[in-house]
Each structure stands twice: as C-alpha cells, then as structure tokens.
Design a protein around this motif. Structure first.
Motif, short mmCIF file in Angstrom:
data_model
loop_
_atom_site.label_atom_id
_atom_site.label_comp_id
_atom_site.label_asym_id
_atom_site.label_seq_id
_atom_site.Cartn_x
_atom_site.Cartn_y
_atom_site.Cartn_z
N PHE A 285 0.82 -1.22 0.00
CA PHE A 285 0.00 0.00 0.00
C PHE A 285 0.85 1.26 0.00
CE2 PHE A 285 0.78 -0.32 4.52
CZ PHE A 285 0.69 0.97 5.03
N GLN A 286 2.14 1.14 0.29
CA GLN A 286 3.01 2.32 0.27
C GLN A 286 3.57 2.60 -1.12
OE1 GLN A 286 3.85 -0.65 1.19
NE2 GLN A 286 5.99 -1.10 0.85
N CYS A 287 3.34 1.71 -2.07
CA CYS A 287 3.92 1.85 -3.41
C CYS A 287 3.16 2.90 -4.24
CB CYS A 287 3.90 0.52 -4.15
SG CYS A 287 4.84 -0.79 -3.32
N LYS A 288 3.91 3.59 -5.08
CA LYS A 288 3.31 4.63 -5.92
C LYS A 288 4.21 4.86 -7.13
CE LYS A 288 5.55 8.25 -3.18
NZ LYS A 288 5.35 9.47 -2.36
N PRO A 289 3.70 5.48 -8.18
CA PRO A 289 4.53 5.76 -9.36
C PRO A 289 5.72 6.64 -8.99
CG PRO A 289 2.20 6.06 -9.86
CD PRO A 289 2.29 5.86 -8.39
N ALA A 290 6.80 6.48 -9.75
CA ALA A 290 8.02 7.25 -9.50
C ALA A 290 7.82 8.71 -9.88
CB ALA A 290 9.18 6.66 -10.29
N GLU A 291 8.50 9.57 -9.14
CA GLU A 291 8.52 11.00 -9.46
C GLU A 291 9.91 11.38 -9.97
OE1 GLU A 291 7.35 13.10 -5.96
OE2 GLU A 291 5.32 12.23 -5.94
N ALA A 292 10.06 12.60 -10.47
CA ALA A 292 11.34 13.05 -11.02
C ALA A 292 12.41 13.07 -9.94
CB ALA A 292 11.17 14.44 -11.63
N LEU A 293 13.64 12.68 -10.33
CA LEU A 293 14.77 12.67 -9.39
C LEU A 293 15.36 14.06 -9.24
CD1 LEU A 293 16.67 9.50 -10.72
CD2 LEU A 293 15.22 9.63 -8.69
N PRO A 294 16.04 14.32 -8.12
CA PRO A 294 16.81 15.56 -8.01
C PRO A 294 17.81 15.65 -9.16
CG PRO A 294 16.67 14.46 -5.89
CD PRO A 294 16.10 13.51 -6.89
N SER A 295 18.14 16.84 -9.59
CA SER A 295 18.93 17.04 -10.82
C SER A 295 20.28 16.33 -10.78
CB SER A 295 19.14 18.55 -11.05
OG SER A 295 19.75 19.15 -9.92
N ASP A 456 -2.57 -5.54 -10.61
CA ASP A 456 -3.89 -5.86 -11.16
C ASP A 456 -4.88 -6.13 -10.03
OD1 ASP A 456 -6.01 -6.49 -12.73
OD2 ASP A 456 -5.08 -8.19 -13.74
N ARG A 457 -5.46 -5.08 -9.49
CA ARG A 457 -6.42 -5.19 -8.40
C ARG A 457 -7.48 -4.10 -8.55
NH1 ARG A 457 -2.90 -4.40 -3.10
NH2 ARG A 457 -1.60 -5.94 -4.14
N PRO A 458 -8.68 -4.33 -8.03
CA PRO A 458 -9.78 -3.38 -8.26
C PRO A 458 -9.62 -2.05 -7.54
CG PRO A 458 -10.46 -5.11 -6.75
CD PRO A 458 -9.12 -5.52 -7.28
N MET A 459 -8.84 -2.03 -6.47
CA MET A 459 -8.70 -0.82 -5.67
C MET A 459 -7.28 -0.76 -5.13
SD MET A 459 -10.69 0.16 -2.09
CE MET A 459 -12.29 0.46 -2.80
N HIS A 460 -6.69 0.44 -5.10
CA HIS A 460 -5.36 0.58 -4.52
C HIS A 460 -5.43 0.17 -3.05
CE1 HIS A 460 -1.64 2.38 -3.03
NE2 HIS A 460 -1.23 2.42 -4.30
N PRO A 461 -4.44 -0.62 -2.57
CA PRO A 461 -4.52 -1.12 -1.19
C PRO A 461 -4.60 -0.03 -0.12
CG PRO A 461 -2.37 -1.59 -2.19
CD PRO A 461 -3.28 -1.16 -3.28
N LEU A 462 -4.04 1.16 -0.38
CA LEU A 462 -4.15 2.24 0.59
C LEU A 462 -5.60 2.73 0.68
CD1 LEU A 462 -2.81 4.16 2.57
CD2 LEU A 462 -2.22 5.65 0.66
N ASP A 463 -6.27 2.80 -0.46
CA ASP A 463 -7.68 3.18 -0.46
C ASP A 463 -8.52 2.11 0.24
OD1 ASP A 463 -7.13 5.51 -1.90
OD2 ASP A 463 -7.34 4.49 -3.83
N ALA A 464 -8.15 0.85 0.03
CA ALA A 464 -8.87 -0.25 0.69
C ALA A 464 -8.70 -0.16 2.21
CB ALA A 464 -8.35 -1.59 0.17
N ALA A 465 -7.48 0.17 2.66
CA ALA A 465 -7.21 0.28 4.10
C ALA A 465 -8.08 1.38 4.72
CB ALA A 465 -5.73 0.58 4.33
N VAL A 466 -8.14 2.54 4.06
CA VAL A 466 -8.95 3.65 4.58
C VAL A 466 -10.43 3.29 4.57
CG1 VAL A 466 -9.67 6.04 4.15
CG2 VAL A 466 -7.26 5.41 3.92
#
Length: 533
Positions: A285-295, A456-466
């Motif tokens: 549930f802590q996983c998320k898409p990557a963001e831009a790295l510091p320069s 491949d799941r119907p709901m993000h696990p963090l949303d499921a937890a909340v």
C-alpha cells in the motif's frame, strides 16, 4: 419531460440512500511502533487525515521516528522510566553485530542455541519496557480522563508492541490492526489456521513445498515460537491485563478478538495459506509511481548510458556491517559497467570505484521506478521488497536480520531474486551473483510478471485500508466478520472430545461384535461335543 426528470431524481435519491454513509470527522487513536513500522503507519495516518479524520498518536518521549508535532496528527507523549530499546538508534546495529558473529559459527547446535538466547533476551527486554507504556497510561488518571473525554471512535494499533489493544479494551472501543508482525511472529498464526505442513513458520526460511525433514523443522520452530511467546513475550502484558482489566480477561484473546486486520501482505509475494473474513490484504500500500529525481541524481543515472544503474540500500543496518564486507561489495561494483547508487551512511568502504555514488539518503521509490534501473541490492525489508516488485526490478538479496531471510527466499523461489550470505561475501562470489541477475533475462521477466499481478487489483490497497477503517467506524465494529473460535477450549477447537467420543463408540461396537462372535463360537463348540460323544 418533467415527469421523466422527476423519476430520474427519485431513482438517484434511492440509490444514494442505499450507499453507506461516509464517516464525517471520525476520531482515531493510534498506537504505532517506532522505526520502519512507522513509515507504513504514518502513510496511513496521512490518508486518514486527508479524508477529514482527526488522528491522535500515542508516542513515548524517546521516540526518534514518531515526532511530537506534525501537520496531520496530534500526539500524546508518555514518559517511560526507561526508553524502549528499539527506539534507540543503535539497537539494531548492535544486535546485527551479535547476529553476524553467531552466523559465522555456521549451522552448529551451539550457534542455534546462542542465537535463540540472544533473541529471547532481547524480546524479553523489549516487551518488559513496552508494557510499561500501559502502566503509565492506566496510572495517569488525568491522561485516562482526557482520552475518555476525547470520545474516540476507533483505535488503530500496530500489534508488534500490543499495549494499544489493552487500552482499547479498557475504553470499549473497536480495534483495527495495521499488521504483519505480532508478538508471536507473523500475524496469521494468531488469527487463522496455520498448518505447519505447508505454512512456513516465522523464523524458518523455507518454501511452502517442504520435504519431510523441513516439515519436522517447521513444526519444531512453531512449537519453539509458541513457547517463546507464552513464557517470554506475553507475561508482562498478562500482568497488566490482570491488574487493570480483571482476571477473567485473557491477553491473547484480546489479540485474537480485534475487529479487523489490515494485513500488509499480497499473495503475489506471500505463499498461499488459510485466511479469515476479517483480514483485509493491503500489501504494497506504500507503493506509488516514481517522481522526477533531483537534478544531480538524475544526471548521474543518465550518464550510465545503455548499461543502466544498480541501486543498493541495506537501510540503517549497513552501519553494523564490518568494513571488510562492505569493501568486498565495493570492489565487485567497481568491475561492473553499470553505475551504482549506494545508500551508505557508515565508514567509507575501501575500493570504491568511479562508477559508484555513495549517498546518505536517496528517493528509493523514484530510483526503483527509473527506466534505467537494472537491479536492486537490498537487505530484504518488506517495504523495499514491495517497491521493487511494484516497479518490476529484480533483487540481489543480502538478508541480515528477522524476516529478511524469509522475504528474499520468497522472491528467490519465484525466480525474481538471488540471495547472498552476508558472512561469506567475497568480491568474486558477489560479482558472480550480480552478473547472473544482470545478464540472465529470466530474473527481470519474472519480476515484471509479479509486478503485473501485484498491480492488477480493483482498488489501490491504501484506499482499501482507509475504506475498511471507515467501515469499522460506521458500524461500531465488525463482529460479524470475526470468528469466536478463540474462546473455545483447545480440546473443543481441535475436536479432541468428538474424536474421543467416536473412538469410544467404535471401541464399544468392536467389543460388542467380538463378544457376540465369541459367544456364538462357544455355543457351537458346546453343541458339537455331545454329538461327538
């Protein structure tokens, strides 16, 4: 036209009325565990705060991860007579040094006994200290009145240190666990059937396909863990329960009787096993898409060209590794064409190559999601495993402590990782493992397959937890999902009385049949004797 609109509005109103009403501004009391556990709990608290809930966190004055002030929660700070040792930054490093010395002795009986002696001694100390949190709360009448007057709707607990469930019972509030580990090991062993024939026991790094000797060892570990929990871990909490809740309350039953278990597990990673209706799986549930790295970091990884880069992080535990081990690792890295980003806060290793960048901190998730990443050298912590699986990055595992051996083994069984024994690392064998994972495409392909399954799941696990936390708040608990089997005597739970009854009937029927046959034979013999005479 107007009548059609009226009907539409009526149907919409009926539909909305059937939907569960949202929880507006619920109040949640949180009992976290410090260290890496807090990373997960903090993320969940942030999401609850964003949904409009008021969160209060119980912390100790010596806590080094759980801060007293934060924008997304308020806190209750309790001062203990002595700091819980896991809240001391050098605890894990000191413990690792001891464990490395024991591991060097090999698989001897003496090493096994020494390991468990150190483990039980540390566990006893941790739980003795942690139990004092409950004493301080119950003895502080002003604090207890303040907590009662706050009228909390729910208690969210990390049961690694389970004082929160005792306080919740005193307050008569529903409880949700944010859990993978509990006092006796992996959480399933407390709440769900756990056959040792195919469910690996906590601390025993085997797959679910065990040989006879592995099943014997697995059963022995289960018995050992049960004894440690009963005689080492639980006694401090048993005393608190008896003193403040009464002799009729059983501490272990409090653990088994909570409303909901948010289990930080995904069966893409975990081996299949029995479960229960009040367990909700939120692994990753802590996983998320990557963001831009510091320069600066982006420039370094981009300079790797077609070879890409390797990420290495052993967490804070790397400080406990001897420099001779880290120097062998550095020498192996220096021979690779790939660049290396290494999170290393300890003494600088010898032989660090020009291709290796040492950093004290790094955005791990963003690096794992970078298109040029080739492999992840990790100690096998659960957070790192799930992030690596989420982004499809194969792992070279160097497990150091606790469940890390089991975590790496699970990925190795699935062909997505390769394990290295930290006590036997040399430049040559570590380089060989690195090259195998980098060159053999099966490791990356297998991890990509796991990543596709994990996402491949119907709901993000963090949303499921909340959602499920709010579900428990809406319905003032979730007793309909909870089995009452933990209240049964052991002989009833295992149907020993039923089996004994059926065996008794079978014995009586057998005795009756034998008696009838014997009686018939004797009568026939008596009839034959006069005829012969």
């Amino acid at each position: 036209m107007g009548s059609i609109q009226g009907v539409s509005l009526f149907l919409l109103g009926v539909t909305l009325s059937l939907l569960p009403s949202p929880v507006q501004g619920g109040k949640i009391l949180v009992f976290p565990v410090d260290g890496s556990h807090w990373v997960n709990m903090n993320l969940l608290i942030q999401s609850l705060h964003a949904k409009g809930h008021e969160v209060t966190v119980v912390r100790t004055a010596t806590s080094w991860y759980v801060k007293e002030e934060a924008p997304h929660y308020s806190s209750i700070t309790v001062t203990l007579p002595e700091a819980v040792c896991i809240e001391e930054q050098d605890f894990y490093v000191t413990f690792l040094v001891k464990m490395l010395e024991i591991q060097k002795q090999g698989a001897s009986l003496m090493a096994f006994m020494t390991f468990y002696w150190e483990m039980t001694d540390s566990l006893s100390k941790i739980h003795q200290q942690a139990s004092l949190l409950g004493v301080e709360i119950f003895e502080n009448k002003t604090l207890m009145s303040k907590i009662r007057d706050s009228k909390f709707d729910l208690v969210l607990v990390d049961p690694g240190l389970p004082v929160g469930v005792i306080v919740a019972h005193k307050l008569k509030l529903p409880v949700v666990f944010n859990v993978r580990w509990i006092t006796s090991g992996e959480g399933h062993f407390v709440v769900a059937p756990s056959p040792t024939s195919y469910v690996p026991t906590s601390g025993n790094a085997v797959s679910n396909k065990m040989t006879f000797s592995e099943r014997v060892k697995n059963t022995f570990h289960y018995f050992l863990n049960t004894c440690i929990d009963k005689f080492i871990v639980c006694p401090p909490y048993d005393k608190i329960v008896e003193k403040y809740l009464g002799p009729d309350v059983n501490f272990y039953h409090l653990l088994q009787g909570v409303d909901l278990w948010l289990m930080r597990v995904d069966f893409v990673f975990e081996f299949p096993r029995p479960t229960m209706p009040n367990i909700v799986y939120i692994g990753g549930f802590q996983c998320k898409p990557a963001e831009a790295l510091p320069s600066e970091l982006e420039e370094f990884v981009e300079s790797s060209g077609e070879h890409g880069f390797i990420l290495m992080s052993l967490g804070t535990l790397v400080n406990g590794l001897p420099i001779e081990i880290t120097s062998e690792i550095a020498a192996a890295f220096a021979q690779l064409p790939q660049k290396v980003v290494w999170r290393h806060a300890g003494e600088r290793p010898n032989n660090v190559g020009n291709n290796t960048l040492l950093v004290k901190w790094m955005p791990q998730n963003d690096l794992l999601g970078h298109p040029k990443i080739k492999a992840f050298v990790a100690h096998g912590g659960t957070n790192g495993i799930y992030e690596s699986m989420y982004h499809g990055v194969p792992i070279i595992g160097i497990p150091l402590l606790f469940d890390q051996f089991e975590n790496i083994l699970r990925m190795e069984v699935r062909g997505a990782a390769k394990m290295v024994d930290v006590t036997k690392i040399t430049q040559q064998n570590f380089l060989k493992v690195l090259q195998e994972v980098l060159i053999n495409p099966s490791y990356r392909n297998n991890m990509k397959r796991l990543s596709a399954l994990h996402r491949d799941r119907p709901m993000h696990p963090l949303d499921a937890a909340v959602y499920w936390i709010e579900f428990v708040m809406r319905h003032k608990g979730a007793a309909h999902l909870r089995t009452e089997s933990y209240k049964m005597p052991w002989y009833v739970y295992h149907s020993v009385d039923v089996i004994s009854f059926l065996l008794a009937i079978l014995f009586m029927l057998t005795a009756f049949v034998v008696a009838v046959i014997r009686f018939t034979c004797l009568r026939m013999c008596r009839r034959r004797k006069p005829k012969q005479e």
